[in-house]
Design a protein around this motif. Sequence first.
Motif, PDB file in Angstrom:
ATOM      1  N   GLY A   1     -34.825 -40.526  40.602  1.00 16.22           N
ATOM      2  CA  GLY A   1     -36.086 -40.964  41.169  1.00 16.22           C
ATOM      3  C   GLY A   1     -36.738 -42.103  40.417  1.00 16.22           C
ATOM      4  O   GLY A   1     -37.821 -42.570  40.805  1.00 16.22           O
ATOM      5  N   SER A   2     -36.099 -42.567  39.348  1.00 18.82           N
ATOM      6  CA  SER A   2     -36.664 -43.653  38.544  1.00 18.82           C
ATOM      7  C   SER A   2     -36.503 -45.004  39.226  1.00 18.82           C
ATOM      8  O   SER A   2     -35.622 -45.202  40.070  1.00 18.82           O
ATOM      9  N   ASP A   3     -37.354 -45.919  38.852  1.00 18.86           N
ATOM     10  CA  ASP A   3     -37.313 -47.291  39.353  1.00 18.86           C
ATOM     11  C   ASP A   3     -36.639 -48.148  38.284  1.00 18.86           C
ATOM     12  O   ASP A   3     -37.278 -48.557  37.318  1.00 18.86           O
ATOM     13  N   LEU A   4     -35.350 -48.387  38.473  1.00 19.68           N
ATOM     14  CA  LEU A   4     -34.547 -49.122  37.496  1.00 19.68           C
ATOM     15  C   LEU A   4     -33.822 -50.249  38.220  1.00 19.68           C
ATOM     16  O   LEU A   4     -32.626 -50.156  38.516  1.00 19.68           O
ATOM     17  N   PRO A   5     -34.503 -51.331  38.513  1.00 18.88           N
ATOM     18  CA  PRO A   5     -33.933 -52.376  39.374  1.00 18.88           C
ATOM     19  C   PRO A   5     -32.743 -53.113  38.784  1.00 18.88           C
ATOM     20  O   PRO A   5     -31.970 -53.714  39.534  1.00 18.88           O
TER      21      PRO A   5
ATOM     22  N   THR B   1     -30.711 -45.878  48.250  1.00 19.93           N
ATOM     23  CA  THR B   1     -32.023 -46.491  48.443  1.00 19.93           C
ATOM     24  C   THR B   1     -32.638 -46.994  47.148  1.00 19.93           C
ATOM     25  O   THR B   1     -33.612 -47.746  47.165  1.00 19.93           O
ATOM     26  N   GLY B   2     -32.091 -46.561  46.025  1.00 17.96           N
ATOM     27  CA  GLY B   2     -32.574 -47.047  44.731  1.00 17.96           C
ATOM     28  C   GLY B   2     -31.463 -47.735  43.969  1.00 17.96           C
ATOM     29  O   GLY B   2     -30.329 -47.822  44.431  1.00 17.96           O
ATOM     30  N   PHE B   3     -31.785 -48.250  42.806  1.00 20.97           N
ATOM     31  CA  PHE B   3     -30.812 -48.882  41.915  1.00 20.97           C
ATOM     32  C   PHE B   3     -30.011 -49.970  42.644  1.00 20.97           C
ATOM     33  O   PHE B   3     -28.791 -49.858  42.810  1.00 20.97           O
ATOM     34  N   PRO B   4     -30.657 -51.029  43.090  1.00 23.78           N
ATOM     35  CA  PRO B   4     -29.965 -52.055  43.882  1.00 23.78           C
ATOM     36  C   PRO B   4     -28.847 -52.774  43.141  1.00 23.78           C
ATOM     37  O   PRO B   4     -27.946 -53.332  43.782  1.00 23.78           O
ATOM     38  N   ALA B   5     -28.874 -52.755  41.798  1.00 24.80           N
ATOM     39  CA  ALA B   5     -27.842 -53.460  41.021  1.00 24.80           C
ATOM     40  C   ALA B   5     -26.670 -52.557  40.660  1.00 24.80           C
ATOM     41  O   ALA B   5     -25.709 -53.016  40.029  1.00 24.80           O
TER      42      ALA B   5
END
Length: 319
Positions: free
Chosen positions: A173-177, A207-211
Amino acid sequence: MTISGHLQELNGLPVFDFPDSDAAVELPDAASVAWRVSTPTYCDPGQEQWEQAFARFLATVDTARVRALVVGGWDEAYDTSSAQIVTALIAANNRLTGLRAIFLGDMGFEDCEISWIQQSDVTPLLTAYPQLQEFGVRGGSELAFPAIHHSGLRTLVVESGGLGAGVVRGVVGSDLPSLENLELWLGTDEYGGDSTVGDLEPLLAGTGFPALRRLGLRNSVIQDEIAAAVASAPVVARLERLDLSMGVLTDEGAAALLAGQPLTHLAHLDLSHHYLSAEMSERVVDALAPHGVTVDVGDAQEPEDDGDGEIYRYVAVAE
């Protein structure tokens, strides 16, 4: 299997053990190694404690040039949490201005079994070091990882014999772009590994971690369920490496993996330490190797029969 040795490399740098106070050792350039600061987990009275060794490290080394730091053992790590170590590291953030990598809890079984290591909430370290690119932690007992934002982190590794569902939910659930590499050792419920595939859903949904390009969901007692979920997970389409090793993967999980979305875009698939039949191992390799995928199906395990009809399969690292 247990963890017998210590880290040899961190963030592309060889690990160098910061010497004892009475050792006559020539120190390398501060930026050329990953510094390992460690003290015995069973200290005798009067022996240097970890915080004392760290203070001596800060007074000895050109701290502004330190790039990577490995925290090894601390006294009674099986009974005393890492909270004081976390506090000491945070207090030094104005001196360790070039720090890019931290590994917390580099202990082999002779120091402290992985599931005995007492951790703590480690996310304040990420807040204190916004320039950090790599973070790893070993030991799931008392580990906390509430969801956090960090713009620079590229690699996150959590090694455990049993990873709590709360930790898993916090990580995914973290925001780690900038995160490119995520590795979770999920373990077994006998050592606190109570997470489910549902806890991984935000990660698998892509849906998260785009990289994200390298994903390891390892050392799991529910490896078949994970493989089945991964088979249709949107995140897989953008991965270069997929690691489902160290767990109790059987033919059922491997068949689900093969029946799912194509995996031919991967550079590497790691299924090592598994319970696959020879025929299924061959099927996986034959399906992917012609497309240039390197497939690791080594370290095949045999289930154990207790003689009363009970079959046992084990993750690679538990206690």
